[in-house]
Every structure is written in structure tokens, then in C-alpha cells.
Design a protein around this motif. Structure first.
Motif, short mmCIF file in Angstrom:
data_model
loop_
_atom_site.label_atom_id
_atom_site.label_comp_id
_atom_site.label_asym_id
_atom_site.label_seq_id
_atom_site.Cartn_x
_atom_site.Cartn_y
_atom_site.Cartn_z
N TYR A 145 11.61 -44.29 16.91
CA TYR A 145 13.02 -43.91 17.02
C TYR A 145 13.58 -44.15 18.42
O TYR A 145 12.98 -43.78 19.42
N GLU A 146 14.73 -44.80 18.46
CA GLU A 146 15.47 -45.00 19.70
C GLU A 146 16.80 -44.25 19.56
O GLU A 146 17.60 -44.60 18.69
N PRO A 147 17.05 -43.24 20.38
CA PRO A 147 18.31 -42.50 20.25
C PRO A 147 19.51 -43.41 20.43
O PRO A 147 19.50 -44.32 21.26
N GLU A 165 22.40 -42.89 10.53
CA GLU A 165 21.10 -43.52 10.76
C GLU A 165 20.20 -42.70 11.69
O GLU A 165 19.01 -42.99 11.80
N MET A 166 20.75 -41.68 12.31
CA MET A 166 19.93 -40.79 13.14
C MET A 166 18.98 -39.96 12.29
O MET A 166 17.95 -39.49 12.78
N LEU A 167 19.33 -39.74 11.02
CA LEU A 167 18.47 -38.96 10.12
C LEU A 167 17.46 -39.91 9.49
O LEU A 167 17.80 -40.77 8.69
N TYR A 177 10.00 -25.99 22.05
CA TYR A 177 8.58 -26.33 21.89
C TYR A 177 8.34 -27.73 21.33
O TYR A 177 7.22 -28.21 21.37
N ALA A 178 9.36 -28.35 20.74
CA ALA A 178 9.11 -29.55 19.94
C ALA A 178 9.73 -30.82 20.51
O ALA A 178 10.73 -30.79 21.22
N GLU A 179 9.10 -31.94 20.15
CA GLU A 179 9.59 -33.27 20.53
C GLU A 179 10.22 -33.98 19.33
O GLU A 179 10.71 -35.09 19.47
N GLY A 180 10.18 -33.36 18.17
CA GLY A 180 10.74 -33.94 16.96
C GLY A 180 10.91 -32.86 15.91
O GLY A 180 10.39 -31.75 16.07
N PRO A 210 13.78 -37.29 17.54
CA PRO A 210 13.91 -37.80 16.17
C PRO A 210 13.95 -36.65 15.18
O PRO A 210 13.23 -35.66 15.33
N VAL A 211 14.82 -36.79 14.17
CA VAL A 211 14.96 -35.77 13.14
C VAL A 211 14.66 -36.44 11.80
O VAL A 211 15.30 -37.43 11.43
#
Length: 195
Positions: free
Chosen positions: A181-183, A163-165, A99-102, A131-132
Motif C-alpha cells: 500500500y502506498e498512501p 481505492e484506499m480501502l 498500537y497499530a500500523e494497519g 493501510p485499511v
């Protein structure tokens, strides 16, 4: 990228600081103001209930996902826009992810940490590119942040995966980071010799 639906993981209790409830309410309010659908664990107690109620009171949409066996403990919130009852915790997380995009973690206990780390691990493995975020209300997560940095310094976590967090002290700042956010390219399994 404007996010339209975000999962929020948080405690089914209130904790000792009023700051946790105040920030949870602010999250729900901001989501509603920005047209972001709240996806959460479906309970009506603790910070879970606070964030859901604040979003609903501000005219927002709320999707709750709760396993049958938690109905007596977390007491399902029957006032949400959509309530999905599932069989297992795994089903709960899978549906919330769908359901979510982030993803955002507010203060919480073992359950919140387990959910947060599963989602950031999935991102690290390239299973999603969402993004998390970690909302560090009242410095609640400061020790955890230091420990994660310690993982990097000990060579057990790559800096680019750390840095992903995304971390912020306010929901407004966190949403801004999430929207920018850029994966990163998946580098978890690349050997040194391949670089």
C-alpha cells in the motif's frame, strides 16, 4: 513494508456461518506465523475471542483494549499478552490506533462498521497513512462493497479515496495488498477549480 502490528475489528458473536470463525482463526494463526502483533477489542467471546485465541495458541503476541463497561458483555480476555482497560469507546479506538500500523475488519455488526469507517475516514483526511483492509470472508461484505462503489458512481466519494480501502477474500492476499500500500495524497478538500 512489513507490518508488525495490526488492529483487527470484528464481531463479539460468531454469526451463522462457520466460515467466519474459520477465517478469524486463520487470521490469528497467520499473524503469529509472520510475527504480526494482534491488536483487538479485548473480548474473549465470538470472533474476537477466536482470532485472539488462535494467535496466542500459535505463539503470537496479542494486545486487547476493552472499556470497563464492556467487561460483563464481551468478557475481557485475561489470557492475552497485554490487556488495557479504558474508560470509553473513544479511548479504546485511540489506543488501538496508537498500537497499530494497519487495520483489518473481519465480519461484524454496527460496531465493526463504525470502527472501520472511522479509520478509513481518518485515512481519507490524512490523519494517518496506515493501510485499511476489509476481509471479505464468504462474501460477507459484498453488498457493502457494491454500496461503496455506488457512492463513487453517484459522485459522493472520490475514486482515489475508494481505492484506499483494500479488499481481499483471504488474509494472505489482504496482507500482501497492505504491505504494498502506498498512501494517496489527501484530495478530500481540493476544489475542482484548484486542479
Amino acid at each position: 513494508m512489513k507490518l508488525k502490528s495490526i488492529v483487527v475489528f470484528c464481531a463479539s458473536s460468531f454469526g451463522h456461518s462457520i466460515a467466519y470463525s474459520e477465517q478469524a482463526a486463520r487470521v490469528g494463526q497467520v499473524f503469529a506465523e509472520r510475527g504480526i502483533q494482534l491488536v483487538y477489542g479485548g473480548g474473549k467471546v465470538g470472533l474476537m475471542g477466536t482470532v485472539a485465541n488462535a494467535a496466542l495458541e500459535a505463539g503470537g503476541k496479542v494486545v486487547g483494549v476493552i472499556p470497563h463497561f464492556l467487561n460483563s458483555k464481551e468478557r475481557e480476555h485475561t489470557g492475552v499478552t497485554t490487556l488495557i482497560t479504558v474508560d470509553t469507546m473513544h479511548d479504546r479506538k485511540r489506543i488501538m490506533n496508537d498500537y497499530a500500523e494497519g487495520v483489518i475488519a473481519l465480519p461484524g455488526g454496527f460496531g465493526t462498521l463504525e470502527e472501520l469507517f472511522e479509520m478509513i475516514t481518518w485515512a481519507q483526511l490524512g490523519l494517518h497513512k496506515k493501510p485499511v483492509g476489509l476481509l471479505n470472508t464468504n462474501n460477507f461484505y459484498q453488498h457493502l462493497i457494491h454500496f461503496i462503489d455506488h457512492m463513487v458512481s453517484e459522485g459522493l466519494l472520490k475514486k482515489e479515496n475508494r481505492e484506499m480501502l483494500l479488499i481481499a477474500d483471504t488474509i494472505e492476499e489482504l496482507l500482501e495488498k497492505m504491505e504494498r500500500y502506498e498512501p494517496v495524497a489527501v484530495t478530500k478538500w481540493i476544489k475542482k477549480d484548484d486542479i
